[in-house]
Design a protein around this motif. Structure first.
Motif, short mmCIF file in Angstrom:
data_model
loop_
_atom_site.label_atom_id
_atom_site.label_comp_id
_atom_site.label_asym_id
_atom_site.label_seq_id
_atom_site.Cartn_x
_atom_site.Cartn_y
_atom_site.Cartn_z
N ASN A 86 12.25 -7.14 -2.29
CA ASN A 86 10.99 -7.64 -1.72
C ASN A 86 10.17 -6.51 -1.10
O ASN A 86 8.94 -6.51 -1.17
N GLN A 87 10.84 -5.55 -0.48
CA GLN A 87 10.12 -4.39 0.05
C GLN A 87 9.46 -3.61 -1.09
O GLN A 87 8.32 -3.16 -0.96
N LEU A 88 10.19 -3.46 -2.20
CA LEU A 88 9.62 -2.77 -3.35
C LEU A 88 8.41 -3.52 -3.90
O LEU A 88 7.40 -2.92 -4.26
N ARG A 89 8.53 -4.85 -3.97
CA ARG A 89 7.41 -5.65 -4.48
C ARG A 89 6.18 -5.48 -3.58
O ARG A 89 5.05 -5.39 -4.08
N CYS A 90 6.39 -5.46 -2.28
CA CYS A 90 5.28 -5.29 -1.34
C CYS A 90 4.61 -3.93 -1.55
O CYS A 90 3.38 -3.82 -1.60
N PHE A 91 5.42 -2.90 -1.66
CA PHE A 91 4.87 -1.55 -1.84
C PHE A 91 4.11 -1.45 -3.16
O PHE A 91 3.01 -0.88 -3.22
N HIS A 106 -5.23 -1.58 -1.36
CA HIS A 106 -5.95 -2.36 -0.35
C HIS A 106 -4.98 -3.39 0.21
O HIS A 106 -4.44 -4.21 -0.53
N PHE A 107 -4.73 -3.36 1.53
CA PHE A 107 -3.73 -4.24 2.12
C PHE A 107 -4.14 -5.71 2.03
O PHE A 107 -3.30 -6.58 1.82
N GLY A 108 -5.44 -6.00 2.20
CA GLY A 108 -5.88 -7.38 2.14
C GLY A 108 -5.65 -8.00 0.78
O GLY A 108 -5.10 -9.11 0.67
N ARG A 109 -6.07 -7.29 -0.28
CA ARG A 109 -5.90 -7.82 -1.63
C ARG A 109 -4.41 -7.88 -2.01
O ARG A 109 -3.98 -8.81 -2.70
N ALA A 110 -3.66 -6.88 -1.59
CA ALA A 110 -2.22 -6.90 -1.87
C ALA A 110 -1.54 -8.08 -1.19
O ALA A 110 -0.65 -8.71 -1.75
N ALA A 111 -1.96 -8.38 0.04
CA ALA A 111 -1.40 -9.52 0.76
C ALA A 111 -1.70 -10.82 0.04
O ALA A 111 -0.85 -11.72 -0.04
N GLN A 112 -2.92 -10.94 -0.50
CA GLN A 112 -3.26 -12.13 -1.28
C GLN A 112 -2.38 -12.23 -2.52
O GLN A 112 -1.91 -13.32 -2.87
N ARG A 113 -2.17 -11.11 -3.18
CA ARG A 113 -1.30 -11.10 -4.38
C ARG A 113 0.11 -11.57 -4.04
O ARG A 113 0.75 -12.28 -4.81
N PRO A 127 -1.58 -9.98 5.88
CA PRO A 127 -1.67 -8.52 5.81
C PRO A 127 -0.80 -7.81 6.84
O PRO A 127 -0.22 -6.76 6.55
N ALA A 128 -0.69 -8.38 8.05
CA ALA A 128 0.13 -7.75 9.08
C ALA A 128 1.60 -7.71 8.67
O ALA A 128 2.30 -6.72 8.91
N SER A 129 2.07 -8.80 8.05
CA SER A 129 3.47 -8.84 7.61
C SER A 129 3.71 -7.84 6.48
O SER A 129 4.73 -7.15 6.44
N LEU A 130 2.73 -7.76 5.58
CA LEU A 130 2.85 -6.81 4.48
C LEU A 130 2.90 -5.38 5.01
O LEU A 130 3.73 -4.56 4.58
N SER A 131 2.03 -5.08 5.96
CA SER A 131 2.00 -3.74 6.55
C SER A 131 3.33 -3.41 7.22
O SER A 131 3.82 -2.28 7.13
N ARG A 134 5.89 -0.27 6.52
CA ARG A 134 6.35 0.64 7.58
C ARG A 134 7.87 0.71 7.63
O ARG A 134 8.46 1.78 7.79
N LEU A 135 8.54 -0.44 7.50
CA LEU A 135 10.00 -0.47 7.52
C LEU A 135 10.56 0.31 6.33
O LEU A 135 11.58 1.00 6.46
N LEU A 136 9.91 0.18 5.18
CA LEU A 136 10.36 0.91 4.00
C LEU A 136 10.22 2.42 4.22
O LEU A 136 11.14 3.19 3.90
#
Length: 302
Positions: free
Chosen positions: A4-9, A17-24, A29-33, A37-39
């Motif tokens: 899941n971390q890899l998918r997020c990255f 773009h964090f906003g568009r990636a979060a929508q995907r 967006p905060a959770s995705l960010s 960071r954890l990765l």
């Protein structure tokens, strides 16, 4: 580090773009960010450069992105194989398609295919060619409808289908908006919105070639990657764009589409189908036969 971390990255890497990636990823967006960071903390290396306006890869991030993409494709293909073994006799057909094919040709083709195979689960993935090719090669997709690059992987078979015509997208209040057809002379001095070549090379090259063959250089107002972004920029009056005719079917407020009279050396945008060489599956054979027998009707959907 998990999948899941890899998918997020990878989502952030594809969108930058964090906003568009979060929508995907269907997350905040905060959770995705936080995942990213954890990765980075786990790896002990910074993967992304961040500013208030831009996101870009670090040198390490670009390398990691390519490898993470491969791992995700391999994981998905493996998971699909084992999940398939636990199901009943229903088959799954996984089709990848670029945006224009996904809206026109593929649905029309499936209308012919489904009556022949009513017990088939069909999954359609809409994406850009650059993302569809590795999924096909890994086995995650059975076939793709795409714009073939100049150099194709030797493991893949390709059949050309047709060339899509293009139109000029202009703001609704533009002086050309009332015209039925235009030529390059009508807009050669206008600002242009052009796709990024990295992700949409054929569309990028088509616009550039139109101007080059006329001995001109386009005034590029903006490069953009996503089709909706291109149309939004046009609607905002920031420039004009040469787009596939299938874009007429999109709900794009304040955008008018005008037929183009092209130089005879401009052939339009190529559309092909590809599959893995050696694939003798009956589903693929039937799909190719339907495509061949109904080519004129199907290509009229583009």
């Amino acid at each position: 580090m998990d999948i899941n971390q890899l998918r997020c990255f990878v989502a952030v890497g594809k969108e930058l773009h964090f906003g568009r990636a979060a929508q995907r990823m269907e997350m905040m967006p905060a959770s995705l960010s936080r995942f990213i960071r954890l990765l980075e903390e786990e790896l002990g290396v910074r993967l992304l450069n961040r500013s208030t306006r831009n996101v870009s890869f670090t040198a390490e991030g670009a390398i990691f992105f390519d490898e993470a993409n491969k791992i995700i494709d391999q994981f998905d293909a493996l998971a699909l194989r084992f999940k398939g073994g636990l199901k009943d006799q229903r088959r799954t057909l996984r089709i990848g398609a670029i945006d224009s094919a996904a809206r026109g040709l593929v649905p029309a083709l499936l209308n012919l295919f489904v009556p022949l195979h009513p017990n088939t689960d069909i999954h359609i993935i809409e994406d850009k060619t650059i993302n569809l090719l590795p999924k096909l090669k890994s086995g995650w997709l059975d076939m793709i409808f795409f714009r073939a690059p100049q150099i194709m992987d030797a493991a893949l078979a390709v059949r050309f289908i047709t060339r899509e015509s293009c139109v000029l997208a202009v703001p609704a209040n533009h002086p050309l908006a009332g015209r039925e057809k235009v030529s390059l002379d009508d807009f050669k001095h206008e600002a242009m919105i052009i796709p990024e070549r990295r992700t949409r090379p054929h569309s990028h090259d088509l616009t550039m070639s139109m101007f080059r063959l006329a001995g001109l250089t386009p005034h590029i107002a903006q490069f953009a990657e996503e089709k909706q972004t291109i149309l939004s920029l046009v609607a905002a009056g920031l420039g004009l764009a040469v787009v596939p005719s299938s874009y007429r079917n999109m709900n794009s407020e304040n955008v008018i589409y005008i037929n183009l009279a092209l130089n005879e050396n401009i052939k339009g945008l190529p559309l092909s189908i590809a599959w893995q060489k050696g694939n003798e599956d009956d589903y693929l054979k039937d799909m190719l036969k339907l495509l061949n027998d109904n080519k004129q009707e199907l290509t009229g959907k583009l």
